[in-house]
Design a protein around this motif. Structure first.
Motif, PDB file in Angstrom:
ATOM      1  N   PRO A 123      -4.544  -6.930  -3.597  1.00  0.00           N
ATOM      2  CA  PRO A 123      -3.946  -7.617  -2.938  1.00  0.00           C
ATOM      3  C   PRO A 123      -2.341  -7.097  -2.520  1.00  0.00           C
ATOM      4  N   GLN A 124      -2.026  -6.485  -3.805  1.00  0.00           N
ATOM      5  CA  GLN A 124      -0.501  -5.994  -3.576  1.00  0.00           C
ATOM      6  C   GLN A 124      -0.471  -4.274  -3.993  1.00  0.00           C
ATOM      7  N   PRO A 125      -1.111  -3.704  -3.101  1.00  0.00           N
ATOM      8  CA  PRO A 125      -1.226  -2.162  -3.333  1.00  0.00           C
ATOM      9  C   PRO A 125       0.087  -1.509  -3.438  1.00  0.00           C
ATOM     10  N   LEU A 126       1.394  -2.273  -3.285  1.00  0.00           N
ATOM     11  CA  LEU A 126       2.506  -1.387  -3.512  1.00  0.00           C
ATOM     12  C   LEU A 126       2.964  -1.503  -4.786  1.00  0.00           C
ATOM     13  N   GLN A 127       2.370  -2.423  -5.918  1.00  0.00           N
ATOM     14  CA  GLN A 127       2.916  -2.559  -6.939  1.00  0.00           C
ATOM     15  C   GLN A 127       2.738  -1.265  -7.623  1.00  0.00           C
ATOM     16  N   PRO A 128       3.636  -0.880  -8.663  1.00  0.00           N
ATOM     17  CA  PRO A 128       3.481   0.281  -9.320  1.00  0.00           C
ATOM     18  C   PRO A 128       2.010   0.690 -10.149  1.00  0.00           C
ATOM     19  N   ASN A 129       1.500  -0.380 -10.398  1.00  0.00           N
ATOM     20  CA  ASN A 129       0.330  -0.072 -11.200  1.00  0.00           C
ATOM     21  C   ASN A 129      -0.897   0.231 -10.459  1.00  0.00           C
ATOM     22  N   TYR A 130      -0.503  -0.130  -8.839  1.00  0.00           N
ATOM     23  CA  TYR A 130      -1.564   0.111  -8.083  1.00  0.00           C
ATOM     24  C   TYR A 130      -1.429   1.481  -7.193  1.00  0.00           C
ATOM     25  N   LEU A 131      -0.362   2.026  -7.138  1.00  0.00           N
ATOM     26  CA  LEU A 131       0.148   2.962  -6.472  1.00  0.00           C
ATOM     27  C   LEU A 131      -0.896   4.309  -6.635  1.00  0.00           C
ATOM     28  N   PRO A 132      -1.389   4.481  -7.853  1.00  0.00           N
ATOM     29  CA  PRO A 132      -2.326   5.625  -7.610  1.00  0.00           C
ATOM     30  C   PRO A 132      -3.637   5.597  -6.980  1.00  0.00           C
ATOM     31  N   SER A 133      -4.080   4.358  -6.687  1.00  0.00           N
ATOM     32  CA  SER A 133      -5.100   3.964  -5.781  1.00  0.00           C
ATOM     33  C   SER A 133      -4.636   4.373  -4.439  1.00  0.00           C
ATOM     34  N   LEU A 134      -3.458   4.045  -4.002  1.00  0.00           N
ATOM     35  CA  LEU A 134      -3.105   4.171  -2.704  1.00  0.00           C
ATOM     36  C   LEU A 134      -2.901   5.762  -2.479  1.00  0.00           C
TER      37      LEU A 134
END
Length: 212
Positions: free
Chosen positions: A50-61
């Motif tokens: 739900p929060q794709p711009l969080q640093p932990n999720y950036l690799p998925s984006l």
């Protein structure tokens, strides 16, 4: 969690089947499909990130993404659609986006590309380069997008497969650069949904082939 996973799988399967049935020449032009839009909205409600711009999720984006559906078309396809009998004149080969980390700042460099086939003129590639940025007080799915350069290149001009024109790059002066809101409303390892400032829906599919 298991119920959401099952629901996501079913919705994604139906969504991608319906987009494939439309075909690329229709799915990227202004021909909003109500059922497709409803499927997207249901997916948005159960996004695993739900929060794709969080640093932990950036690799998925980050990475290469193929655009497979645009509810109101794109800047390029809306212009093409204004040409009478455009489907018999201009063919969209593919439209894709490359997202990359911009150092350690809260920015993502973005490259939007389209490959077109024109009668007599052959294959040409259009590209817009810019970045996404967001602040610490955002919802971590909304960014502002701006572009600082555009380019055009004949990749197979006049149907000559072993020859290409050099890229012509046109910078955009800083005071002319405009910002627009962009919401990443759904993200998983396979597909991504974006919403523009006017709520246009864009569906991207992970592209494992390198962009050119």
């Amino acid at each position: 969690m298991l119920e959401n996973n099952a629901a996501r799988f079913a919705l994604k399967t139906e969504l991608l089947l319906r987009i494939d049935k439309l075909g690329l020449q229709q799915s990227l032009f202004p021909t909003s499909d109500e059922l497709i839009d409803q499927l997207i909205q249901q997916l948005e409600g159960i996004s695993p990130i739900p929060q794709p711009l969080q640093p932990n999720y950036l690799p998925s984006l980050l990475g290469n993404w193929q655009l497979v559906y645009a509810s109101s078309g794109t800047i390029v396809t809306r212009q093409i659609a204004s040409i009478p009998d455009f489907l018999g004149v201009i063919k969209i080969k593919r439209v894709w986006q490359t997202l990359a980390s911009d150092s350690n700042t809260r920015k993502i460099s973005a490259s939007n590309s389209a490959q077109l086939e024109l009668p007599i003129l052959g294959e040409w590639q259009l590209q817009a380069n810019g970045h996404w940025k967001w602040g610490t007080d955002t919802d971590e799915k909304t960014a502002t997008v701006s572009f600082n350069s555009f380019s055009i290149q004949g990749t197979k001009p006049f149907a000559l497969s072993n020859w290409s024109f050099p890229e012509l790059k046109i910078p955009v002066l800083e005071f002319l650069q405009k910002e627009a809101l962009w919401i990443t409303s759904y993200l998983d390892q396979e597909i991504r949904v974006g919403r523009g400032a006017t709520n246009n829906l864009f569906v991207f599919r992970r592209d494992v082939t390198p962009s050119t």
